[in-house]
Motif scaffolding. Sequence first.
Motif, PDB file in Angstrom:
ATOM      1  N   VAL A   1       0.832  -1.208   0.000  1.00  0.00           N
ATOM      2  CA  VAL A   1       0.000   0.000   0.000  1.00  0.00           C
ATOM      3  C   VAL A   1       0.867   1.259   0.000  1.00  0.00           C
ATOM      4  O   VAL A   1       0.589   2.222  -0.725  1.00  0.00           O
ATOM      5  CB  VAL A   1      -0.951  -0.006   1.224  1.00  0.00           C
ATOM      6  N   LEU A   2       1.933   1.265   0.798  1.00  0.00           N
ATOM      7  CA  LEU A   2       2.829   2.425   0.836  1.00  0.00           C
ATOM      8  C   LEU A   2       3.531   2.626  -0.501  1.00  0.00           C
ATOM      9  O   LEU A   2       3.840   3.757  -0.888  1.00  0.00           O
ATOM     10  CB  LEU A   2       3.873   2.247   1.949  1.00  0.00           C
ATOM     11  N   THR A   3       3.772   1.535  -1.209  1.00  0.00           N
ATOM     12  CA  THR A   3       4.353   1.646  -2.551  1.00  0.00           C
ATOM     13  C   THR A   3       3.328   2.235  -3.513  1.00  0.00           C
ATOM     14  O   THR A   3       3.653   3.121  -4.322  1.00  0.00           O
ATOM     15  CB  THR A   3       4.809   0.263  -3.063  1.00  0.00           C
TER      16      THR A   3
ATOM     17  N   LEU B   1       6.933   5.065  -0.299  1.00  0.00           N
ATOM     18  CA  LEU B   1       8.234   4.394  -0.288  1.00  0.00           C
ATOM     19  C   LEU B   1       9.101   4.748  -1.494  1.00  0.00           C
ATOM     20  O   LEU B   1      10.294   5.024  -1.318  1.00  0.00           O
ATOM     21  CB  LEU B   1       8.041   2.878  -0.207  1.00  0.00           C
ATOM     22  N   PRO B   2       8.578   4.750  -2.722  1.00  0.00           N
ATOM     23  CA  PRO B   2       9.442   5.102  -3.856  1.00  0.00           C
ATOM     24  C   PRO B   2      10.097   6.468  -3.732  1.00  0.00           C
ATOM     25  O   PRO B   2      11.274   6.628  -4.050  1.00  0.00           O
ATOM     26  CB  PRO B   2       8.468   5.056  -5.046  1.00  0.00           C
TER      27      PRO B   2
ATOM     28  N   LYS C   1      11.035   3.764 -10.734  1.00  0.00           N
ATOM     29  CA  LYS C   1       9.608   3.582 -10.992  1.00  0.00           C
ATOM     30  C   LYS C   1       8.828   4.011  -9.757  1.00  0.00           C
ATOM     31  O   LYS C   1       8.906   3.387  -8.714  1.00  0.00           O
ATOM     32  CB  LYS C   1       9.323   2.121 -11.321  1.00  0.00           C
ATOM     33  N   GLU C   2       8.104   5.107  -9.866  1.00  0.00           N
ATOM     34  CA  GLU C   2       7.412   5.649  -8.716  1.00  0.00           C
ATOM     35  C   GLU C   2       5.939   5.246  -8.680  1.00  0.00           C
ATOM     36  O   GLU C   2       5.201   5.661  -7.790  1.00  0.00           O
ATOM     37  CB  GLU C   2       7.534   7.178  -8.701  1.00  0.00           C
ATOM     38  N   VAL C   3       5.494   4.466  -9.650  1.00  0.00           N
ATOM     39  CA  VAL C   3       4.088   4.076  -9.697  1.00  0.00           C
ATOM     40  C   VAL C   3       3.978   2.574  -9.512  1.00  0.00           C
ATOM     41  O   VAL C   3       4.680   1.805 -10.164  1.00  0.00           O
ATOM     42  CB  VAL C   3       3.438   4.496 -11.031  1.00  0.00           C
ATOM     43  N   SER C   4       3.088   2.152  -8.629  1.00  0.00           N
ATOM     44  CA  SER C   4       2.880   0.733  -8.380  1.00  0.00           C
ATOM     45  C   SER C   4       2.172   0.088  -9.562  1.00  0.00           C
ATOM     46  O   SER C   4       1.470   0.744 -10.333  1.00  0.00           O
ATOM     47  CB  SER C   4       2.039   0.564  -7.104  1.00  0.00           C
ATOM     48  N   ASP C   5       2.349  -1.219  -9.725  1.00  0.00           N
ATOM     49  CA  ASP C   5       1.636  -1.956 -10.767  1.00  0.00           C
ATOM     50  C   ASP C   5       0.146  -2.080 -10.449  1.00  0.00           C
ATOM     51  O   ASP C   5      -0.657  -2.361 -11.340  1.00  0.00           O
ATOM     52  CB  ASP C   5       2.236  -3.359 -10.926  1.00  0.00           C
TER      53      ASP C   5
END
Length: 396
Positions: A107-109, A114-115, A227-231
């Motif tokens: 969730v933090l990602t 986190l990124p 990569k600052e965006v989660s999948d």
Amino acid sequence: MDILLGLLAIIVVIGIAFLMSNDRKNINYLGIGIMLVAQVITTWFMFETSIGNWVIQRISDIFNRLIEFGTSGVSFVVGGLMVDEGGGVFFFNVLLLIIFFATILSVLTYLRVLPVLIKYLGGFISYITGLPKVESFNAVNSIFFGQSEAIIAIKSQFHHLNNNRLYIVSASAMGSVSASIIGAYMQMLPAEYVLVALPLNMFSSLIIASIIAPVIVNKEDDKVDIKEVSDSKSIFEAMANGALDGGKIALIVAAMLIAFIASLELVNAIIQSVFAGTTIQQILGYVLAPIGILMGIAPSEVIQAGGIMGTKIVTNEFVAMLELQPLVDTFSVKTVGIVSVFLTSFANFSSIGIIAGTVQGINAEKGAEVSRFGFKLLIGATLGSILSATMAGLFL
């Protein structure tokens, strides 16, 4: 006297790394000196100052609350099977908590917390030490994510990595731990030692690896595609993905514990059939006793403590932590602190296969190279664990 022994241990560790170096002329001594000072300041702050103690206590309180929340979820599913205090089922009481912590991490990602933190902290470390950005970013990333996840995060940079840079990246992955299992560690060891091990291990991994495999990088090759965006498409998908990842980790750890503990008992049975009353832990204890004394472990405790540290190297940290857990109240505070910090890393034989397999999946040629320097990687990561534990021991 303890301080002198500790300083001698640090000199011995760095000296061994220097002898293992494949390019002594290009060692970044300034960067290594800065990281050693950073370790001293970090340990002093966390152990010797009221603010540092307050920070550790608050972080510990947060983790304890998270453990309580995680336990609620575990109790709902397996409450009828769980054993109350005094008994305890390790898989239910400890390992299943990994699922909740992995969910939080996911969730933090997704929320980009986190990124962004990893990006700027990694950049700061690169700036003050002069180390390449990829290696610095990976070192910070390895604090939060597992060995495989941390390496996969920089897969787009692999074409820039020569063998020395690949060694440093692999060393950071092996010398750290994943945030998703910190809660499990804190169920077995004093929280303050687990928490102080995180930054110490990050610096130790970089220090030792930078001596063994120095790097000189051109600025045009020193770029990090972060990569600052989660999948995940939504926060709920992030939760689901984190839970599934955590479940896999818990099952993997459980399977490894069954295999390693059973194998350890088998080896001990064989040894005892030849040498009655002797165990592999005792043998490892004698082997590691000299460095253990230098690290600051009391002579009366060094054989038993050394056996626990050796067990971690040949099996994994969970097996060793289970051996240390019942001795926390009998060992001296200093010995508990030193051994706990030493155990809080992935430096063991099984990690060689995990890291080599991950790199193999990204780049077959580089995966083969990791396999070739795998034993050297383990030695370096173990030296890093010794350095971290010794640094902690100087302030205990």
